[in-house]
Design a protein around this motif. Structure first.
Motif, PDB file in Angstrom:
ATOM      1  N   UNK A 105       0.838  -1.199   0.000  1.00 39.97           N
ATOM      2  CA  UNK A 105       0.000   0.000   0.000  1.00 39.97           C
ATOM      3  C   UNK A 105       0.873   1.249   0.000  1.00 39.97           C
ATOM      4  N   UNK A 106       0.325   2.337  -0.506  1.00 36.60           N
ATOM      5  CA  UNK A 106       1.123   3.561  -0.605  1.00 36.60           C
ATOM      6  C   UNK A 106       1.517   4.134   0.761  1.00 36.60           C
ATOM      7  N   UNK A 107       0.574   4.090   1.693  1.00 37.81           N
ATOM      8  CA  UNK A 107       0.849   4.638   3.019  1.00 37.81           C
ATOM      9  C   UNK A 107       1.869   3.764   3.742  1.00 37.81           C
ATOM     10  N   UNK A 108       2.800   4.370   4.495  1.00 38.00           N
ATOM     11  CA  UNK A 108       3.887   3.572   5.074  1.00 38.00           C
ATOM     12  C   UNK A 108       3.406   2.557   6.123  1.00 38.00           C
ATOM     13  N   UNK A 109       2.686   2.993   7.153  1.00 34.07           N
ATOM     14  CA  UNK A 109       2.201   2.076   8.177  1.00 34.07           C
ATOM     15  C   UNK A 109       0.690   2.186   8.311  1.00 34.07           C
ATOM     16  N   UNK A 110      -0.064   1.509   7.459  1.00 33.51           N
ATOM     17  CA  UNK A 110      -1.508   1.647   7.521  1.00 33.51           C
ATOM     18  C   UNK A 110      -2.083   0.891   8.710  1.00 33.51           C
ATOM     19  N   UNK A 111      -3.314   1.283   9.116  1.00 32.09           N
ATOM     20  CA  UNK A 111      -4.004   0.514  10.141  1.00 32.09           C
ATOM     21  C   UNK A 111      -4.564  -0.752   9.505  1.00 32.09           C
ATOM     22  N   UNK A 112      -4.389  -1.841  10.194  1.00 30.42           N
ATOM     23  CA  UNK A 112      -4.804  -3.130   9.624  1.00 30.42           C
ATOM     24  C   UNK A 112      -5.697  -3.853  10.625  1.00 30.42           C
ATOM     25  N   UNK A 113      -6.753  -4.476  10.109  1.00 26.96           N
ATOM     26  CA  UNK A 113      -7.688  -5.186  10.990  1.00 26.96           C
ATOM     27  C   UNK A 113      -7.032  -6.439  11.556  1.00 26.96           C
ATOM     28  N   UNK A 114      -7.280  -6.755  12.831  1.00 25.81           N
ATOM     29  CA  UNK A 114      -6.735  -7.947  13.483  1.00 25.81           C
ATOM     30  C   UNK A 114      -7.122  -9.211  12.737  1.00 25.81           C
ATOM     31  N   UNK A 115      -8.378  -9.210  12.307  1.00 28.40           N
ATOM     32  CA  UNK A 115      -8.888 -10.437  11.683  1.00 28.40           C
ATOM     33  C   UNK A 115      -8.066 -10.795  10.443  1.00 28.40           C
ATOM     34  N   UNK A 116      -7.579  -9.757   9.749  1.00 25.61           N
ATOM     35  CA  UNK A 116      -6.780 -10.024   8.546  1.00 25.61           C
ATOM     36  C   UNK A 116      -5.472 -10.728   8.918  1.00 25.61           C
ATOM     37  N   UNK A 117      -4.824 -10.238  10.006  1.00 28.47           N
ATOM     38  CA  UNK A 117      -3.591 -10.872  10.474  1.00 28.47           C
ATOM     39  C   UNK A 117      -3.865 -12.314  10.890  1.00 28.47           C
ATOM     40  N   UNK A 118      -4.960 -12.471  11.642  1.00 29.38           N
ATOM     41  CA  UNK A 118      -5.311 -13.811  12.112  1.00 29.38           C
ATOM     42  C   UNK A 118      -5.501 -14.755  10.937  1.00 29.38           C
TER      43      UNK A 118
END
Lengths: 450, 290
Positions: free
Chosen positions: A329-342
């Motif tokens: 993604x273009x943004x350096x540190x975007x917010x990411x949903x926990x469920x996606x990591x899981x």
């Protein structure tokens, strides 16, 4: 036993008011000390049961001496026992060197055949197999409680010899134990007195003599099984407390002495209790405590280490996942949903939650409801891990010529244990470090700004 | 059907059975580098019989032998556990466990059984010389020494065990890792082998004494190792050597009027010495392949 009597006897024992008990204490401490120190050598040479084998092998020396000279003089007994143990040691060493027979078998063969020769001669001496076994029993159980002053003198002399030998030849012993091939090649076993050469492997022979003298001295005082234990158990226990030979010597001698002192103490409190077996039991207890609780090498500590590595791996995997999602993604540190990591890491939510809050506590993450974001330190760590991962993949494909689709699993493991030294030696051997085998860039290290 | 054999014949038969039964498990111990286990178990039986006595207050072999076998098994398992935990190599684990058990046995003996006299020689450590005199009856008739029949039973059980598990035992003796990939339950067979070793050692000690057992577990199997290249050959050869040592040793003991168990052990040692020298001689003369 009443508490007051117990206290009074304990004070009497430890302030050396009872001379007989003090002699037994001194002898047990000295014996535990030298056996512990010498045991380190045999333990590290993987000849742990040599004490057992040689102690049994002393019998035919004693009986032959008796048949030849008809004398029960302690000096004859001592010399006979030493000679027969040296012969036994020679048999063990040459059987291993010259035939297919392995070390453990050589020990069992020498032990049983030598002991049988002793029993054979005993039955001839006494013409009565039962009387013969009574004789063997003395040898088996020892006579620690009935020690004479002469016994103590001999023991003190032997202890002095053993400790001075260990101090003088410490370096040689160290090389012989850890690199016997180098020892042979440099001819370090060669020794001479007044310019007269004493032969190629003289030092090894001297060392055997030291081991044998220690064992025979212990045997006379304490019996076969006790000697076998005292040259083995303290040394094995000390292995859990150290990685250096010098420290092993100290710790093992200390453990041996403690076992001796407590063994003597217990049999003083309760005269029906034999000193020798209690020494063994105390030493075994020290071994058990060491094996389970010793820091770093103990069983518990190694299990904890394994759990810690697992937790660390999980946490680092989360950081890397966040980085990899952000990479696209273009943004350096975007917010990411926990469920996606899981989903990506196939983690249970409860575990993920625990690792997430731990990471946030360490300052690697910012948590925001059901979403999370890498902090600058978190980003730097994730970049470093990704760099290690991709460098390792590159290394495997370039140097080991592993196919690109086989290297990911290995890198998943290795990324958590690579150090910066390994990183720099990988960098030295790689030619082209633009991108990893899958065409993704290898990130440069990030400097963290405060 | 009374069996009328002379004591001397019984002595030969019993000693031969000792040689065979010890060889059967001894070969596997030698290959797995656990030869000292026999010596270890011969010491730990003490703890087993003392505990059995304290629990049952009886000196009958019905309790003593199971007690001793359990102590033997505990030795094998504990020493295995110590060496698997790392830092301590196989032999050391054996030594630590058996010396500790033996010391505990003596302590218990002097504490609890101080006034009840347990004579070790009579209770569990037998002597080959006297084994023919302890006979048993079957349907009211004397059928010969108890040692003969119990050892025969051990030999039969061991033969069955080896026959059934030959492939698994062979695989795990030579290459446990490959064995595991071939679907052999290495751990199970190891434990079964340890059980066989414990039973064999204890029954033998009870019949003929400890010295002979330690020797017969190690010596014939190692001679056979020097002379054979296949496990089956090794097992057969080792048993034959056990019988040869029995015959030679008992003859020697008659001539010298000395302990037959010690003589059999010494004779086995002499055969080993002879084989080593002959092998060296022939290989120097270039007659042997290796």
């Amino acid at each position: 036993m009443e508490a007051s009597v117990f206290l009074q006897e304990s004070i009497e024992f430890w302030t050396f008011r009872d001379p007989a008990a003090s002699w037994v204490l001194l002898a047990s401490v000295l014996l535990g000390g030298i056996a512990g120190a010498v045991g380190c050598i045999t333990f590290l040479q993987k000849r742990s049961l040599i004490g057992d084998a040689l102690a049994h092998s002393a019998l035919p020396g004693v009986t032959t001496g008796f048949i030849l000279f008809s004398s029960r003089d302690p000096l004859f007994v001592y010399i006979g026992a030493i000679l027969s143990c040296l012969l036994a040691a020679f048999c063990i060493v040459s059987m291993k060197a010259k035939t297919k027979i392995k070390d453990d078998s050589a020990l069992a063969i020498v032990l049983s055949v030598f002991f049988a020769i002793g029993v054979f001669q005993l039955t001839i001496i006494q013409k009565n197999p039962l009387a013969a076994q009574a004789g063997i029993e003395n040898l088996l159980f020892g006579k620690a409680a009935a020690m004479t002053k002469d016994d103590i003198k001999v023991l003190a002399g032997v202890s002095f010899l053993v400790f001075s030998f260990l101090v003088i030849f410490y370096q040689k012993i160290k090389i012989l134990i850890f690199d016997s091939a180098y020892f042979q090649a440099r001819g370090l076993g060669r020794m001479s007195i007044f310019g007269i050469s004493l032969g190629e492997n003289f030092f090894q022979k001297l060392l055997w003599l030291l081991i044998v003298v220690t064992i025979i001295t212990g045997l006379q005082l304490a019996g076969v099984v006790l000697v076998a234990a005292m040259v083995l158990t303290p040394a094995a226990a000390s292995r859990f407390w150290s990685n250096s030979l010098l420290r092993m010597f100290y710790v093992s001698a200390l453990f041996g002495s403690i076992s001796g002192a407590l063994g003597a103490y217990i049999s003083y409190l309760s005269p029906a209790m034999p000193t020798g077996p209690w020494m063994v039991v105390v030493a075994s207890f020290i071994f058990f405590i060491s094996a389970v609780f010793a820091p770093r090498h103990g069983y518990l500590s190694r299990i904890l280490g394994r759990i810690r590595l697992k937790t660390q791996t999980r946490e680092e995997n989360i950081l890397r996942t966040l980085f990899k999602i952000g990479e696209e993604e273009p943004e350096e540190c975007p917010s990411i949903a926990w469920s996606q990591v899981a989903r990506i890491r196939d983690l249970q939510m409860s575990r993920l939650k625990k690792s997430m809050s731990e990471l946030a506590k360490q300052g690697f993450l910012f948590l925001d409801g059901e979403e999370c974001r890498l902090s600058p330190t978190g980003l730097a760590r994730a970049v470093q891990l990704t760099r290690f991962h991709r460098l390792w993949e590159l290394y495997l494909t370039q140097e080991i010529k592993a196919p690109a689709d086989h290297v990911h699993e290995d890198a998943e493991e290795v990324e958590h244990v690579i150090t910066s030294e390994i990183e720099s030696s990988i960098l030295e051997s790689l030619k082209d470090i633009e991108s990893d085998p899958h065409g993704r860039p290898i990130p440069e290290k990030l400097e963290i700004e405060d | 059907m009374g069996l009328e054999l002379s004591d001397n014949t019984w002595l030969f038969l019993i000693a031969s059975l000792v040689g065979i039964s010890c060889s059967q498990v001894g070969c596997f111990l030698v290959l797995r580098r656990l030869s000292m286990l026999g010596d270890a178990i011969s010491h730990t039986v003490l703890l087993g019989i003392v505990l059995a006595f304290l629990i049952t207050s009886s000196l009958s072999p019905v309790f003593m032998i199971p007690g001793a076998i359990i102590a033997g098994l505990a030795t094998a398992f504990l020493s295995g556990a110590i060496s698997r935990a790392g830092l301590i190599s196989g032999d050391a684990g054996i030594g630590i466990v058996f010396t500790c058990f033996f010391a505990l046995g003596i302590i218990l003996l002097s504490y609890f059984a101080g006034d009840t006299h347990i004579d070790l020689d009579c209770v569990l450590y037998g002597e080959l010389l006297f084994s023919p005199m302890d006979t048993i009856e079957w349907r009211g008739e004397d059928i010969g020494p108890r040692a003969f029949w119990s050892l025969l039973l051990v030999v039969i059980l061991n033969s069955l065990f080896i026959f059934i598990g030959f492939r698994s035992l062979k695989f795990s003796a030579f290459d446990p890792i490959v064995a595991r990939t071939q679907g052999v339950k290495v751990k199970l067979w190891h434990y079964l082998l340890m059980a066989a070793v414990s039973i064999t050692t204890v029954v033998n000690i009870e019949s003929v004494g400890a010295i002979l057992v330690v020797a017969m577990l190690a010596v014939p199997a190692n001679i056979a190792l020097l002379l054979s290249k296949r496990l089956l050959d090794m097992l057969v050869l080792s048993s034959l050597l056990g019988v040869a040592s029995a015959i030679g040793g008992i003859t020697l003991s008659e001539r010298a009027d000395s302990s037959p168990s010690a003589s059999v052990a010494i004779f086995a040692g002499l055969i080993l010495l002879l084989v080593i020298f002959l092998k060296k001689f022939f290989s120097r003369a270039g007659l042997a392949a290796d």
